[in-house]
Scaffold this motif. Structure first.
Motif, PDB file in Angstrom:
ATOM      1  N   MET A  12      -6.797 -26.807  11.855  1.00 43.67           N
ATOM      2  CA  MET A  12      -5.886 -26.135  10.949  1.00 43.67           C
ATOM      3  C   MET A  12      -6.595 -26.197   9.496  1.00 43.67           C
ATOM      4  SD  MET A  12      -2.069 -26.890  12.465  1.00 43.67           S
ATOM      5  CE  MET A  12      -1.910 -28.229  11.295  1.00 43.67           C
ATOM      6  N   SER A  13      -6.543 -25.100   8.902  1.00 45.03           N
ATOM      7  CA  SER A  13      -6.898 -25.121   7.546  1.00 45.03           C
ATOM      8  C   SER A  13      -5.738 -24.550   6.750  1.00 45.03           C
ATOM      9  CB  SER A  13      -8.139 -24.216   7.246  1.00 45.03           C
ATOM     10  OG  SER A  13      -8.398 -24.169   5.809  1.00 45.03           O
ATOM     11  N   ARG A  14      -5.368 -25.343   5.568  1.00 43.63           N
ATOM     12  CA  ARG A  14      -4.178 -24.748   4.589  1.00 43.63           C
ATOM     13  C   ARG A  14      -4.561 -23.551   4.149  1.00 43.63           C
ATOM     14  NH1 ARG A  14      -0.009 -27.702   1.664  1.00 43.63           N
ATOM     15  NH2 ARG A  14       1.162 -25.753   0.817  1.00 43.63           N
ATOM     16  N   ARG A  15      -3.486 -22.661   3.915  1.00 42.33           N
ATOM     17  CA  ARG A  15      -3.642 -21.343   3.372  1.00 42.33           C
ATOM     18  C   ARG A  15      -3.681 -21.259   1.974  1.00 42.33           C
ATOM     19  NH1 ARG A  15      -2.832 -17.121   7.382  1.00 42.33           N
ATOM     20  NH2 ARG A  15      -1.711 -17.930   9.214  1.00 42.33           N
ATOM     21  N   LEU A  54       6.525 -34.338  10.238  1.00 41.22           N
ATOM     22  CA  LEU A  54       5.159 -34.279  10.325  1.00 41.22           C
ATOM     23  C   LEU A  54       4.982 -33.042   9.548  1.00 41.22           C
ATOM     24  CD1 LEU A  54       2.518 -35.096  11.301  1.00 41.22           C
ATOM     25  CD2 LEU A  54       2.583 -33.876  13.309  1.00 41.22           C
ATOM     26  N   LEU A  55       5.189 -31.952   9.662  1.00 44.36           N
ATOM     27  CA  LEU A  55       4.886 -30.743   8.925  1.00 44.36           C
ATOM     28  C   LEU A  55       5.027 -30.921   7.407  1.00 44.36           C
ATOM     29  CD1 LEU A  55       4.141 -27.871   8.823  1.00 44.36           C
ATOM     30  CD2 LEU A  55       6.452 -27.031   9.193  1.00 44.36           C
ATOM     31  N   ASN A  56       6.312 -31.438   6.920  1.00 44.32           N
ATOM     32  CA  ASN A  56       6.415 -31.807   5.493  1.00 44.32           C
ATOM     33  C   ASN A  56       5.409 -32.804   5.039  1.00 44.32           C
ATOM     34  OD1 ASN A  56       9.057 -30.224   5.443  1.00 44.32           O
ATOM     35  ND2 ASN A  56      10.356 -32.078   5.521  1.00 44.32           N
ATOM     36  N   THR A  57       4.941 -33.646   5.788  1.00 41.20           N
ATOM     37  CA  THR A  57       3.737 -34.445   5.466  1.00 41.20           C
ATOM     38  C   THR A  57       2.493 -33.790   5.215  1.00 41.20           C
ATOM     39  OG1 THR A  57       5.031 -36.420   6.720  1.00 41.20           O
ATOM     40  CG2 THR A  57       2.480 -36.788   6.304  1.00 41.20           C
ATOM     41  N   LEU A  58       2.110 -33.039   6.201  1.00 39.60           N
ATOM     42  CA  LEU A  58       1.082 -32.154   6.252  1.00 39.60           C
ATOM     43  C   LEU A  58       0.915 -31.465   4.721  1.00 39.60           C
ATOM     44  CD1 LEU A  58       0.450 -31.113   9.625  1.00 39.60           C
ATOM     45  CD2 LEU A  58      -0.704 -33.051   8.640  1.00 39.60           C
ATOM     46  N   LEU A  59       2.340 -30.644   4.583  1.00 37.30           N
ATOM     47  CA  LEU A  59       2.228 -29.739   3.374  1.00 37.30           C
ATOM     48  C   LEU A  59       2.299 -30.670   2.276  1.00 37.30           C
ATOM     49  CD1 LEU A  59       5.038 -27.353   5.016  1.00 37.30           C
ATOM     50  CD2 LEU A  59       2.561 -26.917   4.536  1.00 37.30           C
ATOM     51  N   SER A  60       2.764 -31.804   2.078  1.00 34.51           N
ATOM     52  CA  SER A  60       2.704 -32.683   0.709  1.00 34.51           C
ATOM     53  C   SER A  60       1.203 -33.140   0.489  1.00 34.51           C
ATOM     54  CB  SER A  60       3.877 -33.595   1.076  1.00 34.51           C
ATOM     55  OG  SER A  60       5.247 -33.537   1.206  1.00 34.51           O
ATOM     56  N   HIS A  61       0.536 -33.425   1.552  1.00 34.83           N
ATOM     57  CA  HIS A  61      -0.780 -33.918   1.280  1.00 34.83           C
ATOM     58  C   HIS A  61      -1.716 -33.250   1.572  1.00 34.83           C
ATOM     59  CE1 HIS A  61       1.213 -37.580   0.294  1.00 34.83           C
ATOM     60  NE2 HIS A  61       2.046 -37.746   1.557  1.00 34.83           N
ATOM     61  N   SER A  62      -1.586 -31.710   1.495  1.00 40.05           N
ATOM     62  CA  SER A  62      -2.823 -30.840   1.707  1.00 40.05           C
ATOM     63  C   SER A  62      -2.557 -30.031   0.574  1.00 40.05           C
ATOM     64  CB  SER A  62      -2.684 -30.276   2.984  1.00 40.05           C
ATOM     65  OG  SER A  62      -1.542 -29.178   3.078  1.00 40.05           O
ATOM     66  N   SER A  63      -3.617 -29.208   0.417  1.00 37.32           N
ATOM     67  CA  SER A  63      -3.897 -28.213  -0.755  1.00 37.32           C
ATOM     68  C   SER A  63      -4.698 -27.021   0.348  1.00 37.32           C
ATOM     69  CB  SER A  63      -4.271 -28.488  -1.832  1.00 37.32           C
ATOM     70  OG  SER A  63      -5.826 -29.053  -1.721  1.00 37.32           O
ATOM     71  N   GLN A  64      -4.793 -25.918  -0.629  1.00 35.14           N
ATOM     72  CA  GLN A  64      -5.704 -24.781  -0.060  1.00 35.14           C
ATOM     73  C   GLN A  64      -7.070 -25.451   0.412  1.00 35.14           C
ATOM     74  OE1 GLN A  64      -6.258 -21.434  -2.386  1.00 35.14           O
ATOM     75  NE2 GLN A  64      -6.798 -20.104  -0.801  1.00 35.14           N
ATOM     76  N   GLY A  65      -7.583 -24.906   1.782  1.00 36.77           N
ATOM     77  CA  GLY A  65      -8.940 -25.525   2.005  1.00 36.77           C
ATOM     78  C   GLY A  65      -8.638 -26.755   2.902  1.00 36.77           C
ATOM     79  N   THR A  66      -7.515 -27.575   2.923  1.00 36.84           N
ATOM     80  CA  THR A  66      -7.509 -28.905   3.481  1.00 36.84           C
ATOM     81  C   THR A  66      -7.737 -28.649   4.971  1.00 36.84           C
ATOM     82  OG1 THR A  66      -6.106 -30.042   1.814  1.00 36.84           O
ATOM     83  CG2 THR A  66      -6.141 -30.953   4.226  1.00 36.84           C
TER      84      THR A  66
END
Length: 166
Positions: A163-166, A99-111
Motif C-alpha cells: 500500500m502507498s499512502r494517498r 492497526l489502521l490508526n497506527t498506520l495512519l499516525s506513522h505514515s505520510s503521503q508516499g509511505t
C-alpha cells in the motif's frame, strides 16, 4: 528500492528479520517494535548483526503493542517511509481499528506499507476486510499468488499487500 531517506518501522517484529534486512540494504534508520516480552530477542538479533549494520544511522528496538494508544509510544508524531506489518491483526474486535490508526499516525503521503499474513494460521477474511478499509487512505495492491514462481504456488500460503499512502 531502499535508500538512506527511507526510515523503516516494523510492527510486531518478532525476531526482527524484515527490519534487519531493510537496515542491511541501506535504509536510513530502522525501528523494530514488539511487546515487552519480545524485546530481549530483538535486541540480541540486532547486536548479532552489528557488523552488517555499520552504515545504518540507527537500528533501535522499542516496545509497542498495536492495541496500545499511539500517544503512549516514544515515537509519537514520527512518520516513516516504509512500514512493515506481518500478522498484526488479532481476534480482538478493535484490532483492525488499532492497526489502521497506527498506520495512519506513522505514515505520510508516499509511505509504503507492506502487510503480510499466513492464510493457514490467520483469519483471511479479517485481513481482507482490513485491506478494504485501508483503500480509503492508501493505494492498495494485493500481490496475486499467480505472480509467484510456479514451484512455490502450492506451498505458499503467505499473502502480501503493498500500500502507498494517498
Amino acid at each position: 528500492m531502499f535508500s538512506k531517506s527511507h526510515d523503516v518501522l516494523e510492527l510486531k517484529s518478532q525476531c526482527g528479520v524484515a527490519g534487519i534486512l531493510c537496515a542491511s540494504c541501506g535504509c536510513g534508520s530502522v525501528m523494530l517494535t514488539d511487546c515487552h516480552e519480545a524485546l530481549p530477542l530483538l535486541r540480541n538479533n540486532v547486536s548479532m548483526n552489528e557488523l552488517s549494520l555499520q552504515d545504518v544511522e540507527m537500528c533501535t528496538v522499542s516496545p509497542f503493542e498495536i492495541s496500545s494508544s499511539v500517544r503512549r509510544t516514544r515515537f509519537v508524531g514520527r512518520t516513516f517511509g516504509i512500514i512493515i506489518a506481518v500478522e498484526c491483526l488479532s481476534s480482538d474486535e478493535n484490532s483492525e481499528t488499532y492497526l489502521l490508526n497506527t498506520l495512519l499516525s506513522h505514515s505520510s503521503q508516499g509511505t509504503s506499507v507492506y502487510i503480510a499474513w499466513d492464510s493457514v494460521y490467520c483469519d483471511e477474511d479479517m485481513y481482507l476486510r482490513f485491506v478494504a478499509r485501508c483503500m480509503s487512505y492508501f493505494h492498495v495492491s494485493i500481490i496475486p499468488l499467480a505472480s509467484m514462481p510456479k514451484n512455490l504456488e502450492k506451498a505458499l500460503t503467505v499473502r502480501l499487500v503493498v500500500m502507498s499512502r494517498r
